[in-house]
Design an enzyme around this catalytic site. Structure first.
Site, short mmCIF file in Angstrom:
data_model
loop_
_atom_site.label_atom_id
_atom_site.label_comp_id
_atom_site.label_asym_id
_atom_site.label_seq_id
_atom_site.Cartn_x
_atom_site.Cartn_y
_atom_site.Cartn_z
CE LYS A 69 -3.14 -3.19 0.80
NZ LYS A 69 -3.80 -3.97 -0.23
C1 LIG Z 1 -4.62 -5.22 0.75
C2 LIG Z 1 -6.08 -5.30 0.79
C3 LIG Z 1 -6.76 -5.87 1.89
C4 LIG Z 1 -6.03 -6.57 3.01
O1 LIG Z 1 -5.18 -5.72 3.71
P1 LIG Z 1 -4.24 -6.38 4.85
O2 LIG Z 1 -3.74 -5.18 5.61
O3 LIG Z 1 -3.15 -7.10 4.13
O4 LIG Z 1 -5.09 -7.26 5.67
C5 LIG Z 1 -8.13 -5.85 1.90
N1 LIG Z 1 -8.83 -5.29 0.89
C6 LIG Z 1 -8.23 -4.74 -0.18
C7 LIG Z 1 -9.05 -4.13 -1.26
C8 LIG Z 1 -6.84 -4.75 -0.27
O5 LIG Z 1 -6.23 -4.23 -1.35
#
Ligand SMILES: *Cc1c(COP(=O)(O)O)cnc(C)c1O
Length: 383
Positions: A185
């Site tokens: 992210k």
């Molecule tokens: C990355 C992501 C998640 C999960 O995030 P984590 O912090 O790895 O649990 C959930 N939803 C979307 C749309 C994502 O891109």
């Protein structure tokens, strides 16, 4: 352009270094390692940046989403509407609560849920709608709210730190917002997440749920008048606490968020301009009512016009040292969901198109101008 055979452009790479490393010194030296002053500071900065009254740090977006549903009292017999094209966790959290995930199709141009299809998926048992802001582009919240009535909307803003819709930042567009700080992210704490809400009662409940259901936090207890009296536990909670080590990194990262997004927006515009001539490649929708968060730059390959199939293009780019990925996956086509609910790829045609033809190309804050030019050149000269 340099023709180094060693060129290796990863799909994503976080920007962490000296500052983040130094930031972890304070909790390590003080000995307060779990949720404490650094978590509070990170929450305050995050809430201020996203213009929401409450932000509660947790261990991931997955646990953030889980707590959001628990706080809304989602349980067996309830339905939770989730887009069919998203990370699998968006659907999994409904099952964690004993509820049923109900898929809604997406628009393969925006990769976000289709409000027209949403209308057809809402039943008297629908207790929540998870609106995903995929890749940093907010879902069309006004169109969703026009059909959702009183049903609470949970924003899966895992990719949408710093994004906005009609001037309102992600995290303040629904009843609760859920963010991720995974290294893929825009800003990262290694693993980590955040729940945002304007509702003081929900914030209170999420605060207890993440900490075993304790009525007050360890920090409040240790620094309160009677640290020897344990908290009461009136809820079935979890241990989803972010550590102060992670939050110390988060405090540094959140300060860089806008610079990261501005830089990504600059290069996203470059890609879109330079790739416009390729009639087989649709570049991402952005602008207008949407401030894109640019978690990633996801294109859509039109195989009726493209010189090769999507996967062959990905292979050719890989050979040139350029990493690409499908944007994400269609959850209804994954083994677990396919088998459990007897779903067919064609049940959600938009999600299927996105699954089969989306292609993320590298966009992150460790790329150079030369890297971007190299990617453009590689795409233009594929044939
Ligand atoms: C990355 C992501 C998640 C999960 O995030 P984590 O912090 O790895 O649990 C959930 N939803 C979307 C749309 C994502 O891109």
């Amino acid at each position: 352009m340099s023709q180094s055979p060693k060129r290796n452009i990863p799909i994503s790479l976080p920007v962490t270094g000296e500052e983040e490393w130094q930031a972890t010194r304070e909790p390590l030296m003080s000995g307060w390692l779990t949720s404490g002053p650094k978590v509070r500071q990170f929450e305050e900065l995050f809430a201020a940046r996203h213009q929401v009254p409450h932000a509660l740090a947790v261990t991931s977006a997955t646990t953030a989403l889980h707590l959001a549903l628990v706080a809304l009292n989602i349980g067996p017999g309830d339905e939770v509407v989730v887009p069919a094209f998203t990370w699998v966790a968006t659907a999994n959290v409904a099952l964690y609560c004993g509820a049923t995930p109900v898929f809604v199709d997406i628009d393969p141009r925006t990769f976000n849920l289709d409000p027209e299809d949403l209308k057809k998926r809402i039943t008297p048992r629908t207790k929540a709608i998870i609106a995903v802001h995929l890749f940093g582009l907010c879902a069309d919240m006004d169109a969703i709210k026009a059909v959702s009535g009183e049903i609470p909307i949970v924003e899966d803003a895992a990719c949408a730190s710093g994004a906005a819709y009609k001037g309102t930042p992600a995290g303040g567009l629904g009843t609760l917002g859920c963010f991720s700080f995974h290294p893929r992210k825009s800003v990262t704490t290694g693993e980590g997440g955040m729940v945002t809400t304007a509702d003081a009662r929900l914030a209170d409940v999420v605060g207890m749920l993440r900490n075993h259901g304790a009525s007050i936090s360890e920090e409040q207890r240790h620094h309160g008048p009677r640290p020897y009296i344990l908290a009461d536990f009136n809820l079935l909670g979890y241990n989803y606490r972010m550590t102060d080590l992670q939050a110390a990194v988060g405090v540094v990262q959140i300060g860089k968020l806008d610079r990261f997004i501005d830089e990504r927006a600059h290069w996203a515009a470059y890609y879109s301009r330079e790739l416009k001539g390729l009639d087989w490649l649709a570049t991402p929708v952005h602008g207008g009512d949407y401030k894109h968060g640019w978690q990633s730059y996801v294109t859509l390959v039109d195989e009726r016009r493209s010189p090769f199939k999507r996967n062959e293009i990905m292979e050719k780019l890989q050979e040139k040292g350029i990493s690409t990925r499908p944007g994400t996956h269609a959850v209804h086509m994954l083994g677990y969901y396919r088998d459990r609910y007897g779903l067919k790829p064609e049940d959600f045609p938009g999600a299927r198109i996105a699954n089969d033809f989306s292609m993320a190309i590298p966009l992150h804050n460790r790329m150079t101008a030369d890297d971007y030019a190299y990617v453009v050149e590689a795409l233009r000269t594929l044939g």
